[in-house]
Design an enzyme around this catalytic site. Structure first.
Site, mmCIF file in Angstrom:
data_model
loop_
_atom_site.group_PDB
_atom_site.id
_atom_site.type_symbol
_atom_site.label_atom_id
_atom_site.label_comp_id
_atom_site.label_asym_id
_atom_site.label_seq_id
_atom_site.Cartn_x
_atom_site.Cartn_y
_atom_site.Cartn_z
ATOM 1 N N ASN A 62 -2.594 -21.214 20.160
ATOM 2 C CA ASN A 62 -3.840 -21.982 20.208
ATOM 3 C C ASN A 62 -3.968 -22.722 18.883
ATOM 4 O O ASN A 62 -4.284 -22.119 17.861
ATOM 5 C CB ASN A 62 -5.020 -21.020 20.419
ATOM 6 N N TRP A 63 -3.692 -24.011 18.939
ATOM 7 C CA TRP A 63 -3.676 -24.805 17.699
ATOM 8 C C TRP A 63 -5.084 -25.134 17.194
ATOM 9 O O TRP A 63 -5.237 -25.678 16.111
ATOM 10 C CB TRP A 63 -2.885 -26.106 17.909
ATOM 11 N N LYS A 64 -6.081 -24.874 18.017
ATOM 12 C CA LYS A 64 -7.478 -25.181 17.664
ATOM 13 C C LYS A 64 -7.572 -26.653 17.226
ATOM 14 O O LYS A 64 -6.836 -27.485 17.759
ATOM 15 C CB LYS A 64 -8.004 -24.183 16.623
ATOM 16 N N GLY B 68 -3.322 -17.895 16.862
ATOM 17 C CA GLY B 68 -3.966 -19.038 16.229
ATOM 18 C C GLY B 68 -3.158 -19.544 15.047
ATOM 19 O O GLY B 68 -2.129 -20.213 15.201
ATOM 20 N N GLY B 69 -3.581 -19.188 13.841
ATOM 21 C CA GLY B 69 -2.991 -19.719 12.609
ATOM 22 C C GLY B 69 -1.471 -19.661 12.566
ATOM 23 O O GLY B 69 -0.816 -20.632 12.154
ATOM 24 N N GLU C 268 -14.895 -18.890 19.784
ATOM 25 C CA GLU C 268 -15.447 -20.033 19.043
ATOM 26 C C GLU C 268 -16.285 -20.922 19.961
ATOM 27 O O GLU C 268 -17.271 -21.520 19.532
ATOM 28 C CB GLU C 268 -14.300 -20.814 18.367
ATOM 29 N N GLU D 69 -9.531 -10.773 22.392
ATOM 30 C CA GLU D 69 -9.528 -11.251 21.003
ATOM 31 C C GLU D 69 -10.769 -10.718 20.278
ATOM 32 O O GLU D 69 -11.843 -11.331 20.370
ATOM 33 C CB GLU D 69 -9.555 -12.783 20.965
ATOM 34 N N GLY E 113 -8.674 -15.113 12.627
ATOM 35 C CA GLY E 113 -8.632 -15.925 11.416
ATOM 36 C C GLY E 113 -8.991 -15.155 10.161
ATOM 37 O O GLY E 113 -9.221 -15.740 9.105
ATOM 38 N N HIS F 114 -13.163 -18.913 24.803
ATOM 39 C CA HIS F 114 -12.771 -18.502 23.445
ATOM 40 C C HIS F 114 -14.038 -18.162 22.645
ATOM 41 O O HIS F 114 -15.069 -18.816 22.810
ATOM 42 C CB HIS F 114 -11.976 -19.615 22.763
ATOM 43 N N SER G 204 -5.212 -12.653 14.444
ATOM 44 C CA SER G 204 -4.318 -12.457 13.287
ATOM 45 C C SER G 204 -2.946 -11.902 13.667
ATOM 46 O O SER G 204 -2.352 -11.130 12.909
ATOM 47 C CB SER G 204 -4.986 -11.588 12.217
#
Ligand code: 13P
Length: 255
Positions: free
Chosen positions: A9-11, A237-238, A100, A170, A176, A98, A216
């Site tokens: 997930n590149w956000k 993610g990251g 977010e 999640e 993150g 998600h 993470s």
């Protein structure tokens, strides 16, 4: 057997050129000598979907997912992107719910149920996210909350519908933050989710659903997390923004 999946997930990250390079680097690394890879899904921002589809479409091990979709199909909804549009671009998956989106855009269970329906009606696979904030875990209410999130958005579906869903657990406190759930914590929650689905739809249906862990995930912890009995891969993610690290995570998800 349940499908193993590693999704990135590149956000809201990357320029068009960077996005192109990232997907190209991962795709070209996994040439045909890698045979037991998980399903690999890139979830770039909307404007890059068509390009990433074109980079991946020759190789069935890769798919592209969107990070959100509208609950509506077409019409006067300025700024929205609908499931039929995604489908027409060659997108196969869509992240729904998600944390977010829940936190910053006020998306609740009733809305997410509609988004799930919109995705399924257009033959997109929803990657439905659930997970508790830290305060809820500290209050020892995390299993109740996650069960409720799953019920609200998915339990209106018939068995044939829920079988098409991918779930991502999640925990919000692990997203993150560099603070990963331990493999025991992940396994415990994945088992809770699967058992809850079994209670409503039966064991066979519950056993067929892939449940991914997110929060993470990195090259160092992926193998241990993915080896848990009820963890069928990850939503990353990251670490999915760095080709070499994402490649290692994909390898960790190989059979
Ligand atoms: P991080 O891997 O950066 O913690 O993000 C997880 C996530 O939100 C994936 O959807």
């Amino acid at each position: 057997m349940r499908q193993k999946i590693v999704a990135g997930n590149w956000k809201m990250n990357k320029t068009p050129e960077e996005a192109h390079q990232l997907a190209s680097a991962v795709v070209s690394f996994f040439d045909q000598q890698y045979t037991s890879l998980p399903k690999i899904i890139f979830c770039p921002p909307f404007p890059y979907l068509a390009d990433i589809v074109s980079i991946t479409k020759h190789d069935t091990r890769f798919s592209v997912g969107a990070q959100n979709c509208s609950e509506h199909q077409w019409g006067a909804y300025t700024g929205e992107v609908s499931a039929p549009m995604l489908k027409a671009l060659g997108v196969k998956y869509v992240i729904i719910g998600h944390s977010e989106r829940r936190q910053y855009f006020g998306e609740d269970g009733a809305l997410l149920a509609q988004k799930v329906d919109a995705a399924l009606a257009n033959n997109l696979t929803p990657v439905f996210c659930c997970g508790e904030p830290l305060i809820v875990r500290e209050d020892n209410k995390h299993t109740d909350l996650v069960k409720t999130q799953v019920e609200e958005a998915l339990f209106h579906l018939p068995a044939e519908g829920i079988k098409k869903i991918v779930i991502a657990y999640e925990p919000v406190w692990a997203i993150g933050t560099g603070k990963t759930a331990t493999s025991q914590q992940a396994q415990e929650m994945h088992a809770v989710i699967r058992k809850h689905i079994a209670g409503r739809y039966g064991k066979e249906v519950a056993e067929s659903i892939s449940i991914l862990y997110g929060g993470s995930v990195n090259a160092g912890n992926a193998k241990e997390l993915f080896s848990c009995a009820d963890v069928d891969g990850g939503l990353v993610g990251g670490a999915s923004l760095k080709p070499n690290e994402f490649i290692e995570i994909i390898k960790a998800g190989s059979n």
